[in-house]
Motif scaffolding. Structure first.
Motif, short mmCIF file in Angstrom:
data_model
loop_
_atom_site.label_atom_id
_atom_site.label_comp_id
_atom_site.label_asym_id
_atom_site.label_seq_id
_atom_site.Cartn_x
_atom_site.Cartn_y
_atom_site.Cartn_z
N GLU A 1 -17.54 6.56 -14.29
CA GLU A 1 -17.67 5.99 -15.63
C GLU A 1 -16.53 6.46 -16.53
OE1 GLU A 1 -18.94 3.85 -18.78
OE2 GLU A 1 -19.78 3.77 -16.75
N GLU A 2 -16.11 7.68 -16.36
CA GLU A 2 -15.03 8.22 -17.17
C GLU A 2 -13.68 7.64 -16.76
OE1 GLU A 2 -13.06 10.33 -20.07
OE2 GLU A 2 -15.24 10.10 -19.81
N TRP A 3 -13.48 7.43 -15.47
CA TRP A 3 -12.20 6.94 -14.98
C TRP A 3 -11.93 5.49 -15.35
CZ3 TRP A 3 -13.49 9.05 -9.45
CH2 TRP A 3 -13.38 10.45 -9.47
N GLY A 4 -12.98 4.67 -15.37
CA GLY A 4 -12.79 3.24 -15.59
C GLY A 4 -12.75 2.49 -14.27
N ARG A 5 -13.16 1.25 -14.29
CA ARG A 5 -13.29 0.48 -13.04
C ARG A 5 -11.93 0.08 -12.46
NH1 ARG A 5 -17.03 2.34 -15.32
NH2 ARG A 5 -19.01 1.30 -15.81
N ARG A 6 -11.09 -0.49 -13.28
CA ARG A 6 -9.80 -0.98 -12.79
C ARG A 6 -8.92 0.15 -12.28
NH1 ARG A 6 -6.51 -5.54 -13.36
NH2 ARG A 6 -4.29 -5.09 -13.61
N ALA A 7 -8.87 1.23 -13.04
CA ALA A 7 -8.07 2.39 -12.61
C ALA A 7 -8.62 2.98 -11.32
CB ALA A 7 -8.05 3.44 -13.71
N SER A 8 -9.94 3.10 -11.22
CA SER A 8 -10.56 3.63 -10.01
C SER A 8 -10.25 2.76 -8.80
CB SER A 8 -12.08 3.73 -10.19
OG SER A 8 -12.41 4.65 -11.20
N PHE A 9 -10.34 1.44 -9.01
CA PHE A 9 -10.03 0.52 -7.92
C PHE A 9 -8.58 0.66 -7.48
CE2 PHE A 9 -8.16 -3.46 -6.52
CZ PHE A 9 -8.97 -3.78 -5.46
N GLY A 10 -7.67 0.65 -8.43
CA GLY A 10 -6.25 0.69 -8.09
C GLY A 10 -5.85 1.96 -7.36
N ILE A 11 -6.26 3.10 -7.90
CA ILE A 11 -5.89 4.38 -7.30
C ILE A 11 -6.55 4.55 -5.94
CG2 ILE A 11 -6.06 6.88 -7.55
CD1 ILE A 11 -5.84 6.42 -10.60
N SER A 12 -7.85 4.25 -5.87
CA SER A 12 -8.59 4.41 -4.62
C SER A 12 -8.04 3.51 -3.52
CB SER A 12 -10.08 4.09 -4.86
OG SER A 12 -10.79 4.01 -3.65
N THR A 13 -7.79 2.26 -3.85
CA THR A 13 -7.32 1.31 -2.84
C THR A 13 -5.91 1.63 -2.37
OG1 THR A 13 -8.70 -0.40 -3.89
CG2 THR A 13 -7.05 -1.15 -2.31
N PHE A 14 -5.06 2.02 -3.30
CA PHE A 14 -3.68 2.37 -2.92
C PHE A 14 -3.67 3.55 -1.95
CE2 PHE A 14 0.07 5.06 -3.54
CZ PHE A 14 1.07 4.17 -3.18
N PHE A 15 -4.39 4.61 -2.29
CA PHE A 15 -4.37 5.79 -1.42
C PHE A 15 -5.16 5.57 -0.13
CE2 PHE A 15 -3.04 7.91 -5.38
CZ PHE A 15 -1.92 8.56 -4.90
N SER A 16 -6.15 4.68 -0.14
CA SER A 16 -6.84 4.32 1.10
C SER A 16 -5.87 3.63 2.05
CB SER A 16 -8.03 3.40 0.81
OG SER A 16 -9.04 4.07 0.10
N GLY A 17 -5.09 2.69 1.51
CA GLY A 17 -4.09 2.01 2.33
C GLY A 17 -3.03 2.97 2.85
N LEU A 18 -2.61 3.90 1.99
CA LEU A 18 -1.61 4.89 2.40
C LEU A 18 -2.16 5.78 3.52
CD1 LEU A 18 1.22 5.99 1.75
CD2 LEU A 18 0.12 7.56 0.14
N ALA A 19 -3.43 6.17 3.40
CA ALA A 19 -4.04 7.01 4.44
C ALA A 19 -4.14 6.25 5.76
CB ALA A 19 -5.43 7.45 3.99
N LEU A 20 -4.49 4.97 5.70
CA LEU A 20 -4.57 4.16 6.92
C LEU A 20 -3.20 4.01 7.58
CD1 LEU A 20 -7.03 1.41 5.66
CD2 LEU A 20 -7.49 3.05 7.49
N LEU A 21 -2.18 3.82 6.77
CA LEU A 21 -0.83 3.69 7.32
C LEU A 21 -0.39 5.01 7.95
CD1 LEU A 21 1.49 1.69 7.60
CD2 LEU A 21 2.37 2.50 5.40
N THR A 22 -0.71 6.12 7.32
CA THR A 22 -0.38 7.43 7.88
C THR A 22 -1.15 7.68 9.18
OG1 THR A 22 -0.06 8.28 5.64
CG2 THR A 22 -0.28 9.90 7.39
N LEU A 23 -2.41 7.24 9.21
CA LEU A 23 -3.21 7.36 10.42
C LEU A 23 -2.61 6.54 11.55
CD1 LEU A 23 -5.73 8.38 11.89
CD2 LEU A 23 -7.01 6.48 10.87
N ALA A 24 -2.11 5.37 11.24
CA ALA A 24 -1.46 4.54 12.26
C ALA A 24 -0.25 5.25 12.85
CB ALA A 24 -1.05 3.20 11.65
N LEU A 25 0.56 5.84 11.99
CA LEU A 25 1.75 6.57 12.46
C LEU A 25 1.35 7.80 13.27
CD1 LEU A 25 3.95 6.32 9.25
CD2 LEU A 25 4.28 5.09 11.41
N ALA A 26 0.30 8.48 12.83
CA ALA A 26 -0.17 9.66 13.57
C ALA A 26 -0.64 9.28 14.97
CB ALA A 26 -1.31 10.33 12.79
N GLN A 27 -1.33 8.15 15.08
CA GLN A 27 -1.77 7.69 16.40
C GLN A 27 -0.58 7.29 17.26
OE1 GLN A 27 -4.68 8.00 17.52
NE2 GLN A 27 -6.26 7.61 16.01
#
Length: 219
Positions: free
Chosen positions: A84-110
């Motif tokens: 509630e404090e962070w806001g919906r749009r900001a939470s979505f943007g930050i969460s989704t960006f770093f989720s994608g980054l983590a998945l890409l890093t996981l792909a490289l690690a594999q």
């Protein structure tokens, strides 16, 4: 207020609401989040983390699976007190960006057999996902739809969400077979980044607004 207004919306405002609400519900599962949870021990095994005897799940695989699950739980708990404090749009943007980054890093690690990087990437993905993308499908959906269509729109979003979750979980082993671990997680990362672009184009900031003010954002 019937199904026709949702399945065949004539008003541009309703179409924009559905694009935002259903878009988040779809992306939440299309990024492979639950499939990754279900198959965490096998992902760890492919990354070189040792299991039990005769290939059974156990040993370090079991401990790290628990660690990944705990990271997911702790992050979800933390988000519940702060979204509630962070806001919906900001939470979505930050969460989704770093989720994608983590998945890409996981792909490289594999790809390079870096087990420690794979472990860190899994935990990082769970944390990033739960800090925004995880809860937002329910939170955003409960805010943006008018009362007359809210129940049906949320039900449709949940139905689509569950269908995609089941499909991703069912076909995940098949994807690993034809694309490999690196290819599969690269695909999930690409879906996540495309979803990020789509979401930022359709999701308004609703923090601190009344339901009437939120509805006006879609005019």
């Amino acid at each position: 207020g019937g199904w026709g207004e949702i399945l065949w919306p004539r008003k541009a405002k309703i179409r924009r609401m559905l694009m935002a609400g259903l878009g988040v519900a779809i992306l939440q599962q299309a990024c492979g989040s639950e499939a990754i949870v279900y198959y965490t021990p096998f992902i760890l095994a492919d990354a070189g983390v040792k299991g039990g005897k005769d290939g059974a799940i156990g040993g370090a695989q079991l401990y790290w699976t628990i660690a990944v699950g705990f990271t997911k739980f702790a992050s979800a708990l933390f988000a519940s007190f702060n979204i509630e404090e962070w806001g919906r749009r900001a939470s979505f943007g930050i969460s989704t960006f770093f989720s994608g980054l983590a998945l890409l890093t996981l792909a490289l690690a594999q790809l390079y057999g870096a087990s420690r990087v794979a472990l860190a990437s899994l935990c990082f993905f769970m944390a990033a996902f739960e800090l925004g993308l995880g809860p937002l499908a329910a939170v955003l959906g409960s805010e943006i739809y008018p009362t007359r269509i809210r129940a049906r729109a949320l039900a449709l979003g949940l139905f689509i969400n569950r269908v995609i979750s089941g499909s991703m979980s069912t076909f995940f082993p098949f994807l690993l077979t034809i694309m490999g671990e690196a290819g599969t997680f690269t695909m999930f990362a690409a879906i996540t980044f495309l979803g990020l672009i789509f979401g930022l184009a359709t999701i308004p900031e609703t923090k601190g607004l009344s339901l009437e003010e939120i509805e006006d954002l879609f005019e």
